[in-house]
Enzyme design. Structure first.
Site, PDB file in Angstrom:
ATOM      1  N   ALA A 131      11.941  12.567   5.740  1.00  0.00           N
ATOM      2  CA  ALA A 131      11.333  12.773   4.434  1.00  0.00           C
ATOM      3  C   ALA A 131      12.325  13.286   3.399  1.00  0.00           C
ATOM      4  O   ALA A 131      12.455  12.725   2.303  1.00  0.00           O
ATOM      5  CB  ALA A 131      10.150  13.738   4.573  1.00  0.00           C
ATOM      6  N   VAL A 158      -2.723  19.456   6.666  1.00  0.00           N
ATOM      7  CA  VAL A 158      -3.676  20.547   6.434  1.00  0.00           C
ATOM      8  C   VAL A 158      -2.988  21.905   6.462  1.00  0.00           C
ATOM      9  O   VAL A 158      -3.652  22.936   6.553  1.00  0.00           O
ATOM     10  CB  VAL A 158      -4.819  20.506   7.481  1.00  0.00           C
ATOM     11  N   ASN A 184      10.205   6.677   6.285  1.00  0.00           N
ATOM     12  CA  ASN A 184       9.800   7.008   7.647  1.00  0.00           C
ATOM     13  C   ASN A 184      10.939   6.633   8.597  1.00  0.00           C
ATOM     14  O   ASN A 184      11.509   5.549   8.466  1.00  0.00           O
ATOM     15  CB  ASN A 184       8.525   6.240   8.032  1.00  0.00           C
ATOM     16  N   PRO A 185      11.258   7.477   9.563  1.00  0.00           N
ATOM     17  CA  PRO A 185      12.320   7.112  10.510  1.00  0.00           C
ATOM     18  C   PRO A 185      11.966   5.903  11.364  1.00  0.00           C
ATOM     19  O   PRO A 185      12.857   5.210  11.860  1.00  0.00           O
ATOM     20  CB  PRO A 185      12.467   8.368  11.380  1.00  0.00           C
ATOM     21  N   THR A 207       4.102   9.173   7.251  1.00  0.00           N
ATOM     22  CA  THR A 207       2.769   8.922   7.797  1.00  0.00           C
ATOM     23  C   THR A 207       2.789   7.665   8.651  1.00  0.00           C
ATOM     24  O   THR A 207       3.501   6.704   8.344  1.00  0.00           O
ATOM     25  CB  THR A 207       1.712   8.789   6.679  1.00  0.00           C
ATOM     26  N   GLN A 260      -2.162  14.141   3.796  1.00  0.00           N
ATOM     27  CA  GLN A 260      -3.000  14.169   4.988  1.00  0.00           C
ATOM     28  C   GLN A 260      -2.789  15.456   5.768  1.00  0.00           C
ATOM     29  O   GLN A 260      -3.508  15.707   6.735  1.00  0.00           O
ATOM     30  CB  GLN A 260      -2.667  12.972   5.880  1.00  0.00           C
ATOM     31  N   HIS A 296      -7.424  15.893   3.886  1.00  0.00           N
ATOM     32  CA  HIS A 296      -8.002  16.310   5.165  1.00  0.00           C
ATOM     33  C   HIS A 296      -8.312  17.798   5.209  1.00  0.00           C
ATOM     34  O   HIS A 296      -8.587  18.346   6.276  1.00  0.00           O
ATOM     35  CB  HIS A 296      -7.064  15.928   6.312  1.00  0.00           C
TER      36      HIS A 296
END
Length: 248
Positions: free
Chosen positions: A235, A103, A217-218, A192, A101, A123
């Protein structure tokens, strides 16, 4: 599922599909989409700058904002998470699919998509711009050589090559991602928030077909209750845990 079982499943998997979000780029110092609203830009909502309506109303303003984001991206360096995913692609070859996702183009800068597997930038990529007339995509010049608004080799004005609010994701990229996640033995969802669809729904394709879906993910997300395993980690830390063989 335990982390050790997830590590074994990833090692044995012939097909791996990965979705990455802003949490991966955050480790390179790139602010999230909304965190980029600082200083002069704090008076604008992202929706006021990242939509077709905003662009047609004031393309110079929109390009000023994207030029700043472009400078930030080009000054950043890929981090350990980008490198680990490139390593995983080398290992899995054609069985590897990475949908992002983000860019910022950082996955591509470490070779993702050229190491045997596939990279889909769902994206878009803000290091490129799209000819408003022909639709052709061109790399932007270096930030210090960028003239706004940029023009294509054909002399036409170009717009940022990103998906804006109100626009659909590229159909071919989304279809390829759905197919890859449906066929995956293991899906990884990394950094995400899990609230932007249709990307947030990709792991569901893996789960429906009996595959394993691991979230890194945290923070807990809307996807957490549906995952086979959720690792509360950044990550790079989470990927190291899944990709490093146990000692002894």
């Amino acid at each position: 599922m335990t982390p050790e079982q997830a590590r074994a499943a990833l090692a044995a998997a012939r097909r791996v599909a990965v979705l990455t979000g802003a949490g991966v780029s955050a480790e390179s110092g790139i602010p999230t989409f909304r965190d980029a609203q600082t200083g002069h830009w704090a008076r604008f909502r992202p929706e006021d700058l990242a939509s077709p309506q905003a662009y047609w109303r004031d393309p110079e303003l929109v390009w000023d904002w994207y030029a700043g984001r472009y400078r930030d991206v080009m000054a950043a360096e890929p981090n350990a998470a980008h490198l680990l995913l490139a390593e995983l692609e080398r290992e899995k070859g054609t069985g590897f699919f990475l949908a992002t996702q983000n860019v910022d183009g950082l996955h591509g800068r470490v070779g993702s998509g050229t190491l045997g597997g596939t990279l889909a930038e769902l994206h878009g990529n803000l290091t490129h711009a799209r000819d408003e007339v022909t639709g052709e995509v061109h790399a932007l010049p270096a930030p210090d050589a960028l003239t706004l608004p940029p023009t294509s080799p054909a002399g036409n004005r170009m717009r940022p090559n990103v998906v804006w609010f109100g626009e659909d994701l590229p159909g071919d990229a989304l279809e390829a991602a759905q197919d890859a996640f449906a066929a995956a033995d293991v899906a990884l969802v990394i950094g995400t928030s899990g609230v932007v669809y249709p990307a947030a729904g990709l792991a569901a394709w893996t789960l429906r077909r009996g595959g394993v879906a691991v979230e890194i993910n945290p923070q807990a997300t809307d996807l957490t209750p549906h995952m086979t395993l959720s690792l509360r980690a950044g990550a790079a830390e989470g990927l190291r845990l899944l990709m490093t063989p146990p000692s002894g």
